[in-house]
Motif scaffolding. Sequence first.
Motif, PDB file in Angstrom:
ATOM      1  N   ARG A  80     -34.412   7.760  -9.217  1.00 12.60           N
ATOM      2  CA  ARG A  80     -35.135   7.107 -10.318  1.00 12.60           C
ATOM      3  C   ARG A  80     -35.451   8.114 -11.430  1.00 12.60           C
ATOM      4  O   ARG A  80     -35.361   7.796 -12.609  1.00 12.60           O
ATOM      5  N   MET A  81     -35.826   9.310 -11.024  1.00  8.54           N
ATOM      6  CA  MET A  81     -36.152  10.314 -12.045  1.00  8.54           C
ATOM      7  C   MET A  81     -34.930  10.664 -12.875  1.00  8.54           C
ATOM      8  O   MET A  81     -35.024  10.835 -14.094  1.00  8.54           O
ATOM      9  N   LEU A  82     -33.776  10.761 -12.219  1.00  7.92           N
ATOM     10  CA  LEU A  82     -32.550  11.094 -12.944  1.00  7.92           C
ATOM     11  C   LEU A  82     -32.156   9.997 -13.926  1.00  7.92           C
ATOM     12  O   LEU A  82     -31.474  10.254 -14.911  1.00  7.92           O
ATOM     13  N   ILE A 122     -34.217   8.145 -15.699  1.00  5.62           N
ATOM     14  CA  ILE A 122     -35.154   7.913 -16.801  1.00  5.62           C
ATOM     15  C   ILE A 122     -34.380   7.964 -18.108  1.00  5.62           C
ATOM     16  O   ILE A 122     -33.630   8.896 -18.355  1.00  5.62           O
ATOM     17  N   ALA A 164     -36.455   8.459  -4.911  1.00  3.46           N
ATOM     18  CA  ALA A 164     -37.363   8.847  -5.993  1.00  3.46           C
ATOM     19  C   ALA A 164     -36.641   9.765  -6.981  1.00  3.46           C
ATOM     20  O   ALA A 164     -36.784   9.627  -8.196  1.00  3.46           O
TER      21      ALA A 164
END
Lengths: 240, 240, 240, 240, 240, 240, 240, 240
Positions: free
Chosen positions: E235-237, E239, E232
């Motif tokens: 994925r945030m990194l 963006i 998770a």
Amino acid sequence: MTPKQKQKYEDLGFAKLDTDREARTGTGEAVYCAGKTPEQLLRILRKFREKGCRVLGTKCSAEQAKFITDAGEQIRYDSISRVISLLGDAPAKQKRGRSAGKLKRAVNLGPVAVCCAGTADLPVAEEAAQTLEFYGVKVNRHFDVGIAGLHRLLSKIGDIRKSKIVIAVAGMEGALPGVIAGLVKSPVIAVPTSVGYGTSFDGISALLTMLNSCAEGVTVVNIDNGFGAAIAALRMLQIK
Amino acid sequence: MTPKQKQKYEDLGFAKLDTDREARTGTGEAVYCAGKTPEQLLRILRKFREKGCRVLGTKCSAEQAKFITDAGEQIRYDSISRVISLLGDAPAKQKRGRSAGKLKRAVNLGPVAVCCAGTADLPVAEEAAQTLEFYGVKVNRHFDVGIAGLHRLLSKIGDIRKSKIVIAVAGMEGALPGVIAGLVKSPVIAVPTSVGYGTSFDGISALLTMLNSCAEGVTVVNIDNGFGAAIAALRMLQIK
Amino acid sequence: MTPKQKQKYEDLGFAKLDTDREARTGTGEAVYCAGKTPEQLLRILRKFREKGCRVLGTKCSAEQAKFITDAGEQIRYDSISRVISLLGDAPAKQKRGRSAGKLKRAVNLGPVAVCCAGTADLPVAEEAAQTLEFYGVKVNRHFDVGIAGLHRLLSKIGDIRKSKIVIAVAGMEGALPGVIAGLVKSPVIAVPTSVGYGTSFDGISALLTMLNSCAEGVTVVNIDNGFGAAIAALRMLQIK
Amino acid sequence: MTPKQKQKYEDLGFAKLDTDREARTGTGEAVYCAGKTPEQLLRILRKFREKGCRVLGTKCSAEQAKFITDAGEQIRYDSISRVISLLGDAPAKQKRGRSAGKLKRAVNLGPVAVCCAGTADLPVAEEAAQTLEFYGVKVNRHFDVGIAGLHRLLSKIGDIRKSKIVIAVAGMEGALPGVIAGLVKSPVIAVPTSVGYGTSFDGISALLTMLNSCAEGVTVVNIDNGFGAAIAALRMLQIK
Amino acid sequence: MTPKQKQKYEDLGFAKLDTDREARTGTGEAVYCAGKTPEQLLRILRKFREKGCRVLGTKCSAEQAKFITDAGEQIRYDSISRVISLLGDAPAKQKRGRSAGKLKRAVNLGPVAVCCAGTADLPVAEEAAQTLEFYGVKVNRHFDVGIAGLHRLLSKIGDIRKSKIVIAVAGMEGALPGVIAGLVKSPVIAVPTSVGYGTSFDGISALLTMLNSCAEGVTVVNIDNGFGAAIAALRMLQIK
Amino acid sequence: MTPKQKQKYEDLGFAKLDTDREARTGTGEAVYCAGKTPEQLLRILRKFREKGCRVLGTKCSAEQAKFITDAGEQIRYDSISRVISLLGDAPAKQKRGRSAGKLKRAVNLGPVAVCCAGTADLPVAEEAAQTLEFYGVKVNRHFDVGIAGLHRLLSKIGDIRKSKIVIAVAGMEGALPGVIAGLVKSPVIAVPTSVGYGTSFDGISALLTMLNSCAEGVTVVNIDNGFGAAIAALRMLQIK
Amino acid sequence: MTPKQKQKYEDLGFAKLDTDREARTGTGEAVYCAGKTPEQLLRILRKFREKGCRVLGTKCSAEQAKFITDAGEQIRYDSISRVISLLGDAPAKQKRGRSAGKLKRAVNLGPVAVCCAGTADLPVAEEAAQTLEFYGVKVNRHFDVGIAGLHRLLSKIGDIRKSKIVIAVAGMEGALPGVIAGLVKSPVIAVPTSVGYGTSFDGISALLTMLNSCAEGVTVVNIDNGFGAAIAALRMLQIK
Amino acid sequence: MTPKQKQKYEDLGFAKLDTDREARTGTGEAVYCAGKTPEQLLRILRKFREKGCRVLGTKCSAEQAKFITDAGEQIRYDSISRVISLLGDAPAKQKRGRSAGKLKRAVNLGPVAVCCAGTADLPVAEEAAQTLEFYGVKVNRHFDVGIAGLHRLLSKIGDIRKSKIVIAVAGMEGALPGVIAGLVKSPVIAVPTSVGYGTSFDGISALLTMLNSCAEGVTVVNIDNGFGAAIAALRMLQIK
């Protein structure tokens, strides 16, 4: 609570043996063996015998039983039901030593029908049956009469109706006690067992079924507590 | 319940074998092996064979299987699904001995699609598949088609649609049956498995997902109960 | 997923109506009315009718039903089962408008036996029965046949055996489906209800009983989900 | 903790307003309205405005909203999502009063896709969407794209893939976030809702599904916590 | 779903390897090792390598790891976190084989702070940290900073604030993520662990604490799911 | 939080030892041994000793204890309560090294009555008693005084009333603390134990009983947390 | 099941009245009023009276009772216990109409002690007491004898010991039945009530306490099921 | 139990007032108002006053309070905390009537810090505070000091440290007591509240957090039981 009453137990430090219990409640103390060291268990059983009390142990592991045998005691031990008792002397003492203030051993009580739904419920059913027999109650066993093949139960219902009390043992769906209670007049003591898998949740499913029984006359004990059902039955038989 | 019906079981004391079940319900009794001693299991399997009934055992441990082999029996045993059956004689007896009053073995039933979400669900999926095959049903297996990679399922959906029934097996989040049910016309039998960790709670999470499926046409069996799903499918196939 | 498939729904913003569902799964979309505003519900029902889809609403409150009537619609609404449908036009459209690519309405399906254990289970049993009838399935109702008085069920078992599928609805202890499944050959769809108090836990007790049924052939749906049982039965009846 | 830091809140006795929160964490304090008296709520909202802080209230009842309006305040209140904010002055103050040490209001952030499975999930989805918009984030709404009709979701997946973050809201079986996470690259914030009945257990079923998602990239917030999902998304968008 | 997409997996029968996942979701498939036979695990890992996919295994037992080593593979295996990966060839293939359509390996991502409350939480924290490092993310570890001695956390808060994301791991009471979230601006991914006894209920207590966090910006993954938190975060990194 | 305070711990990487805790809270840090490797445990105990802190370990397995002995340390270890401490030097250092800013060791505190309902509760009761004695508190033990034989408790109630605090330990039904609280004036700290079977649910039943005690003055700690009860008692004794 | 038996009920469509139950089980059918419409309830009560069966209704709301009165019936209704019965004719019919094959009404049975822990448990205790009195059993009431003030119970223990059976009703911690069972010889039927708040969990805490009672001779019924306890007691009194 | 002791209560039939409790346990009986009729409550309060006992009622509804006022009594009633007491005479009687054998009213006890995490926890915090004040204990209130804005708590920690006991009240995540316990030397009594939504599960989440607190010195009472925390604190203050 008079001073006299207060002394009616034996103090071993790690345990205080309720030697007064039979006079007070009609059945002697039983020893819950699980969680005790073999040494503790042995000392407790011997002390009860020394005081002239017959005593039953439940949930006794094979290791505990072996330790007691190795210590020179003669025991009655059933590896299925895991019920244990010391042999011999206690009943003898009982005959001699019981004065008026003590309870007379139950004689010719029963019969109690002990039924179970499946073969895997047998250990719990036997714990109930052997506890009753230890206290002199006649037992009629009806095993593997679960509701998936109702004709098995119905073929035995005549015998079951002749019993004064029914102990109905079941795991999984736990419907047996409710079905029986709808067919007989006697009290039905329901014993859920931890038999099953998945949503049986180690007996919760059977327990809930029994507590919610639509049929009247059902009361329930703890999961796998065949002993408790037997003692409750014994009390019911002794209603005067 | 006539006297004749009442006698339609074999009484081994610790077990009452429901030899009438197939005539009554369309499928013979199955033996839930867990919680039975190897000796009990062996006696039960032999008695069923003696009475000409084919019987399947589920959740059979390797120890139990070995005991039976050591006793001289030839078995069909799958260590993954833990399904067991005695080899040889029963089908033979079945061909000869089945009179008009008994049920004819299902022939050419199916196909049933047995799908599972992940490799770890395979034991339960195989329990379902092998039970079906034991009763003569054709099975199409589609394993590891979980929704994390939806294209795997979609690439097989054509085959799945051709099946008369879908058995969908999944642990963890348990979303597979609902997704399938939205894509096919056949009944979907959902089997939650105890695969997962943490909040999978040994299958509760998957079970709840399946019971709450927004897609229509899903019914659910107990956690890890591949056998139950297979028998339910068999009954559906036999609707006349 | 082709572009054509992608357009097979109606988009109202707050809802995307799956007008393709009947072609895809054999039964049209149903509207779960709870949690929708009356305005939303009305717009959804009208849009389905406009597209020639018959649609059923479940768990529809009296307030929602009144709002729809007040808006000028003629409805079929049962306050016990809380099932709603718009009257009249849809079946007409259906007869005319259905081309080869669409599913023909089920005709002469069944019968399905809908049984319930107690009078308080009636709303859920009726939800199942009326859903089946909405889709053209013949229903045999057997209400209040719970196991506390087993003779009530046994007196009806002949009729129940003639049904192709049994939907068995029960709250409290939830033992009815298991008892029936041991007596019939057809699939048994078990519906737990939230009837009861205390440890019935709003249907959890009945649900667990059903999932743990020793009798074979039982599958289970969500608590109070008579609709879901009916749709599953419909899929079973349509197995080809 | 220096003395200066210690004074960075407003003390109303019954509440200590964390006026420093935005500087410290990037988003201002929000007011959880449930369980507060209307008087308390009004005083809190006014105090925040007085200090130049924009503040959002969540789970605000219609009664609370009316009390505040009756007290002469102009509010932005949505009865579906129950989100409230005071109109007007705060943004003005914000523009003027914010010095270098304070956080600049997010501009042109997003887009974030807010998806929900069914119409009944709309209040929670709107709570998320309106919270995002309150903080200046562009939102793409995709409602009623649950997995029972997968083509509805697939027809929108192109748009969803263009969003930087997906907030996926679902009750009942809660499978939507896991299906989306298998199809996109962005983080998926899953919001279970209390929509459903029976074994949905007020959102527990959906919550467990989401926590057990086989698809990667899913994180979860409390049941019905659309606000929390929005703030988490906002923090993700502000990663520098 | 075009035919081309449908073929983007490798079918081993017992498993369908999602070789397309990285292109689709940004991170490759990971292998959940628990519940797989060593043989299955080995075949899966080799197949992924053969297809040029780097793959990580989680919850890999020492027995499974030994089997793979015995089969001649060189592995990277950490017995604390139970994370496994095959050595050597995959990165090489990756450099050569990756065409434009495939995802470039993350470079210079992070840093991510991985914090845990107690020493017993270390296995889960390391699962997160090593997963991140496997994907090229820089990790700052801060272990044993639980709230019983708040000064330990506060002495590190400066470093933690410089991280782009915080993964906060805690068992027992699980309060760490909430405390951190009140002090930083970055997203906080909370990972409950099964550390504790009694009412920790194998992580449920910590999970509930995290889901109910008053502090904003916290999202939660499954109990003991360090891997999930890492993906998770990844994925945030990413963006854009 | 001043810089000085921030440094008041020892950082071992996998652990940050709170050497300041005694000064801050009145009792030193204790080491929860479960979930730590023997090496970690040894390093932690040695580091505390090196810093002149007496430290107690709880839930220490026999394997861990043996590892520490094998490493050359002299320990005080009780295999029943699983409490461990290093022998010798710490108290010596304590006497010398404690400056004015540090807490003086408790002297002549108590007495505290430690009661337990059954013999199987003894490990938890001893964990409490030995923790108290480690900190210099006098303990009066009253074991096996459960309510099934109320006279055992009543015969000791005079002694119990003379204690400043009562720690009441019980599994199964957990009624002991409530009964005692109705008979004494001192605070009663209730400790549920995981003793029992079936619906004891590993201590949940006893915990709930204690939390719902009708008698006043009862507070509760975690299941099996004898240590926690002892430390709470210590704080109560130190109220000034 | 003979044809004759099969007809031993009255079929109202929505209900099948078990008019044979008293002959079969010793007590007539009781009507669980909750979940029935007033009309259904009225028809059921009248039909039982018409067939000469005395019948008791439980959990009858004030609205239902008023409806029945408004319909012209004379009732005995207690708003605390919510027990209802029709006045007058049934006992009369009973005297005349009962032939040898039917059960004679219990006369001079008891006494049964009905004890409750607190005033709030009174409705359930009264449901038990009034049910017993309805069936002709003498009842001794001992209310508000909970264990927080043990002397209240002990002052009554002499009277309680003279009862043949004890029904012990308690909410919250539910310890009363276990304490009594340790002091008397008669069977103790434990009734948990939903009285309490927080962790009483609507009676679950009390239920668990009772199921785990260390004292022997306790059996348990569903939460708030005073009626069930009474019927079980009646069966016990009728043991022959 | 001497005859004299046995008579130390007032018997109202539906209630037995424990007028001896203060002498025995240090605090008088309190009346749990929920579940009592207004008439019962009034009679109980008057009887206590008549016997010269001060008595506090908890969880008293506005309806109950109004009934008592309407009956002519002067009361002290707080609608937030729902604590009630009769005004006036009791303290007067107390001053005059208390002989040496009775307990002197606590004077100048405390201070006790009553802290709560959020404004919504105020009713429970006030129940604790007002109970303490009723018994003459000085209270320092610190409301809305939850951990989301830790500086609010830290700014007050000096005052809190000066209190002899801390009562820490929190709903939702419930982390406040653990954080405080790590910063102070006094006992911390943790009170979970039912504040929150979703997975707060009406206080279970906060309860579990508190029971699992890593910080030492925390004991816990029932959800929303501010009264119980106050009485426990009172006992702690009276340790001699």
